[in-house]
Write a protein that holds these residues in place. Structure first.
Motif, PDB file in Angstrom:
ATOM      1  N   LEU A 173       0.821  -1.207   0.000  1.00  0.00           N
ATOM      2  CA  LEU A 173       0.000   0.000   0.000  1.00  0.00           C
ATOM      3  C   LEU A 173       0.857   1.259   0.000  1.00  0.00           C
ATOM      4  O   LEU A 173       0.451   2.302  -0.536  1.00  0.00           O
ATOM      5  CB  LEU A 173      -0.930  -0.001   1.218  1.00  0.00           C
ATOM      6  CG  LEU A 173      -2.004  -1.093   1.230  1.00  0.00           C
ATOM      7  CD1 LEU A 173      -2.757  -1.069   2.551  1.00  0.00           C
ATOM      8  CD2 LEU A 173      -2.958  -0.943   0.050  1.00  0.00           C
ATOM      9  N   LYS A 174       2.043   1.153   0.545  1.00  0.00           N
ATOM     10  CA  LYS A 174       2.940   2.311   0.613  1.00  0.00           C
ATOM     11  C   LYS A 174       3.633   2.569  -0.721  1.00  0.00           C
ATOM     12  O   LYS A 174       3.794   3.720  -1.137  1.00  0.00           O
ATOM     13  CB  LYS A 174       3.992   2.079   1.705  1.00  0.00           C
ATOM     14  CG  LYS A 174       4.946   3.238   1.921  1.00  0.00           C
ATOM     15  CD  LYS A 174       5.845   2.979   3.122  1.00  0.00           C
ATOM     16  CE  LYS A 174       6.761   4.155   3.394  1.00  0.00           C
ATOM     17  NZ  LYS A 174       7.623   3.925   4.591  1.00  0.00           N
ATOM     18  N   PHE A 175       4.031   1.491  -1.415  1.00  0.00           N
ATOM     19  CA  PHE A 175       4.854   1.658  -2.616  1.00  0.00           C
ATOM     20  C   PHE A 175       4.147   1.278  -3.921  1.00  0.00           C
ATOM     21  O   PHE A 175       4.496   1.793  -4.981  1.00  0.00           O
ATOM     22  CB  PHE A 175       6.135   0.824  -2.485  1.00  0.00           C
ATOM     23  CG  PHE A 175       7.061   1.291  -1.406  1.00  0.00           C
ATOM     24  CD1 PHE A 175       7.895   2.367  -1.618  1.00  0.00           C
ATOM     25  CD2 PHE A 175       7.087   0.659  -0.168  1.00  0.00           C
ATOM     26  CE1 PHE A 175       8.762   2.809  -0.623  1.00  0.00           C
ATOM     27  CE2 PHE A 175       7.946   1.082   0.832  1.00  0.00           C
ATOM     28  CZ  PHE A 175       8.779   2.159   0.602  1.00  0.00           C
ATOM     29  N   ASN A 176       3.195   0.359  -3.863  1.00  0.00           N
ATOM     30  CA  ASN A 176       2.486  -0.124  -5.047  1.00  0.00           C
ATOM     31  C   ASN A 176       3.435  -0.807  -6.042  1.00  0.00           C
ATOM     32  O   ASN A 176       4.655  -0.767  -5.883  1.00  0.00           O
ATOM     33  CB  ASN A 176       1.720   1.012  -5.726  1.00  0.00           C
ATOM     34  CG  ASN A 176       0.675   1.612  -4.816  1.00  0.00           C
ATOM     35  OD1 ASN A 176      -0.167   0.904  -4.276  1.00  0.00           O
ATOM     36  ND2 ASN A 176       0.728   2.931  -4.622  1.00  0.00           N
ATOM     37  N   PHE A 177       2.847  -1.415  -7.062  1.00  0.00           N
ATOM     38  CA  PHE A 177       3.629  -2.066  -8.113  1.00  0.00           C
ATOM     39  C   PHE A 177       3.943  -1.067  -9.217  1.00  0.00           C
ATOM     40  O   PHE A 177       3.084  -0.290  -9.624  1.00  0.00           O
ATOM     41  CB  PHE A 177       2.865  -3.255  -8.703  1.00  0.00           C
ATOM     42  CG  PHE A 177       2.759  -4.435  -7.799  1.00  0.00           C
ATOM     43  CD1 PHE A 177       3.893  -5.164  -7.464  1.00  0.00           C
ATOM     44  CD2 PHE A 177       1.532  -4.821  -7.274  1.00  0.00           C
ATOM     45  CE1 PHE A 177       3.798  -6.264  -6.617  1.00  0.00           C
ATOM     46  CE2 PHE A 177       1.428  -5.921  -6.438  1.00  0.00           C
ATOM     47  CZ  PHE A 177       2.567  -6.642  -6.107  1.00  0.00           C
ATOM     48  N   LYS A 178       5.176  -1.100  -9.710  1.00  0.00           N
ATOM     49  CA  LYS A 178       5.557  -0.263 -10.840  1.00  0.00           C
ATOM     50  C   LYS A 178       5.247  -1.025 -12.125  1.00  0.00           C
ATOM     51  O   LYS A 178       5.623  -2.188 -12.263  1.00  0.00           O
ATOM     52  CB  LYS A 178       7.044   0.096 -10.770  1.00  0.00           C
ATOM     53  CG  LYS A 178       7.434   0.799  -9.468  1.00  0.00           C
ATOM     54  CD  LYS A 178       6.615   2.061  -9.232  1.00  0.00           C
ATOM     55  CE  LYS A 178       6.946   2.767  -7.937  1.00  0.00           C
ATOM     56  NZ  LYS A 178       6.538   2.062  -6.716  1.00  0.00           N
ATOM     57  N   LYS A 179       4.587  -0.361 -13.048  1.00  0.00           N
ATOM     58  CA  LYS A 179       4.031  -1.046 -14.221  1.00  0.00           C
ATOM     59  C   LYS A 179       4.950  -0.934 -15.436  1.00  0.00           C
ATOM     60  O   LYS A 179       4.803  -0.033 -16.268  1.00  0.00           O
ATOM     61  CB  LYS A 179       2.638  -0.506 -14.518  1.00  0.00           C
ATOM     62  CG  LYS A 179       1.662  -0.773 -13.377  1.00  0.00           C
ATOM     63  CD  LYS A 179       0.316  -0.143 -13.643  1.00  0.00           C
ATOM     64  CE  LYS A 179      -0.631  -0.396 -12.480  1.00  0.00           C
ATOM     65  NZ  LYS A 179      -0.180   0.247 -11.240  1.00  0.00           N
ATOM     66  N   PHE A 180       5.877  -1.866 -15.542  1.00  0.00           N
ATOM     67  CA  PHE A 180       6.710  -1.982 -16.723  1.00  0.00           C
ATOM     68  C   PHE A 180       6.015  -2.896 -17.734  1.00  0.00           C
ATOM     69  O   PHE A 180       5.103  -3.650 -17.363  1.00  0.00           O
ATOM     70  CB  PHE A 180       8.080  -2.547 -16.345  1.00  0.00           C
ATOM     71  CG  PHE A 180       8.778  -1.745 -15.285  1.00  0.00           C
ATOM     72  CD1 PHE A 180       9.238  -0.470 -15.557  1.00  0.00           C
ATOM     73  CD2 PHE A 180       8.961  -2.258 -14.008  1.00  0.00           C
ATOM     74  CE1 PHE A 180       9.870   0.290 -14.575  1.00  0.00           C
ATOM     75  CE2 PHE A 180       9.593  -1.519 -13.020  1.00  0.00           C
ATOM     76  CZ  PHE A 180      10.044  -0.237 -13.310  1.00  0.00           C
ATOM     77  N   PRO A 181       6.382  -2.841 -19.023  1.00  0.00           N
ATOM     78  CA  PRO A 181       5.741  -3.710 -20.017  1.00  0.00           C
ATOM     79  C   PRO A 181       5.729  -5.172 -19.582  1.00  0.00           C
ATOM     80  O   PRO A 181       6.737  -5.697 -19.101  1.00  0.00           O
ATOM     81  CB  PRO A 181       6.621  -3.501 -21.262  1.00  0.00           C
ATOM     82  CG  PRO A 181       7.164  -2.122 -21.102  1.00  0.00           C
ATOM     83  CD  PRO A 181       7.392  -1.949 -19.626  1.00  0.00           C
ATOM     84  N   LEU A 182       4.568  -5.817 -19.726  1.00  0.00           N
ATOM     85  CA  LEU A 182       4.361  -7.215 -19.349  1.00  0.00           C
ATOM     86  C   LEU A 182       4.510  -7.449 -17.851  1.00  0.00           C
ATOM     87  O   LEU A 182       4.502  -8.599 -17.399  1.00  0.00           O
ATOM     88  CB  LEU A 182       5.346  -8.144 -20.092  1.00  0.00           C
ATOM     89  CG  LEU A 182       5.311  -8.137 -21.626  1.00  0.00           C
ATOM     90  CD1 LEU A 182       6.443  -9.007 -22.172  1.00  0.00           C
ATOM     91  CD2 LEU A 182       3.967  -8.654 -22.127  1.00  0.00           C
TER      92      LEU A 182
END
Length: 301
Positions: A173-182
């Motif tokens: 919740l603090k950092f979240n997922f970083k959305k790179f291709p695939l």
């Protein structure tokens, strides 16, 4: 007593899903909550879910919009919105966990808590389409420095997968997922950020079997361009956001990678070589920067 662990399965492919469900249903310790999110798959998984969890002890979400096709991390996040537990695992819909996976988590939880660890890592191996092991199981020290953990991949190309980790939800919740291709390299960045400089706790006595096949992103060969773009983007992110949180050897390696990519693919660096070389103490590189930039400028002209 409320379960502390959520096992989250983002579902789309039916090929090996039964084996995944069977491994979850076979857990010796039942103190987990199962969440399954159907990402608008054309193959209905619900009969299998009912087969292995006839008591209805699970949460099933039948989504009508496919998000995994846009970015897998968006599908993960959609399911995680429903998770109430303190810890969670995202288990691939073709991966398998050993029957003592949950048991070993709880067995080690007092020490995990005492060490203030935010990420737990399990021993893993790769399996093929027939369920046969094609690698040895990984083995590390019980406490792993996050910088070393990502360094193993950068420097030695050691394998890792999202399924082999359990995360503390508050860190997500603090950092979240970083959305790179695939969502390629998204898990590597998540492990580094979610750990927040605390040691990663490694559990050797429980296993995660990660499937590599033509049906998943890791095994496919028709997505090399997207994987390359994700590698470039994730390395740039590490340089800009986490250059002080990875080993200097790793930093030098990915800086050199970026120079190579920028030269050969005619795109810009997007970060300051001077700043990086000054931080690394590479003063000869700083002296040579005018020549380096001249070469890069000419190729971009």
């Amino acid at each position: 007593m409320q379960n502390l662990l959520a096992i989250v399965i983002p579902y789309y492919k039916p090929d090996f899903f039964e084996e995944t469900l069977k491994s979850v249903a076979s857990q010796t310790d039942k103190r987990f909550t199962l969440y399954i999110g159907n990402d608008a798959s054309p193959d209905d998984p619900f009969p299998l879910v009912e087969k292995y969890f006839p008591d209805g002890n699970y949460h099933y979400f039948d989504y009508k919009e496919n998000l995994g096709g846009k970015n897998l991390a968006m599908q993960w996040e959609r399911i995680l919105e429903n998770v109430k537990e303190e810890w969670f695992q995202i288990l691939g819909d073709d991966d398998v966990i050993s029957e003592n996976f949950v048991e070993e988590f709880y067995k080690n939880l007092p020490e995990i808590t005492q060490k203030e660890c935010n990420v737990v890592k399990f021993s893993q191996c790769w399996i093929n389409e027939n369920g046969e092991r094609i690698t040895d199981f990984t083995d590390y020290d019980q406490l792993i420095d996050p910088a070393d953990n990502i360094g193993y991949k950068i420097m030695k190309a050691e394998r890792s997968s999202l399924s082999e980790y359990i995360f503390r939800k508050k860190q997500y919740l603090k950092f979240n997922f970083k959305k790179f291709p695939l969502a390629w390299a998204t898990d590597d960045i998540a492990v580094l950020e979610f750990s927040e400089r605390k040691h990663i706790y490694f559990i050797k006595n429980s296993k995660v079997l990660v499937r590599v096949s033509n049906e998943n992103i890791s095994g496919r060969t028709d997505n090399q361009l997207e994987k390359k773009n994700a590698k470039i983007a994730s390395e740039k992110y590490l340089i800009k956001k986490h250059y002080k949180n990875i080993t200097k050897e790793s930093l030098i390696k990915i800086i050199n990678n970026q120079i190579y990519y920028r030269y050969h693919f005619k795109t810009r660096l997007g970060f300051s070589l001077f700043k990086m070389y000054y931080y690394l103490g590479l003063y000869k590189k700083i002296i040579a920067l005018p020549k380096t930039y001249l070469i890069l400028y000419k190729i971009l002209k």
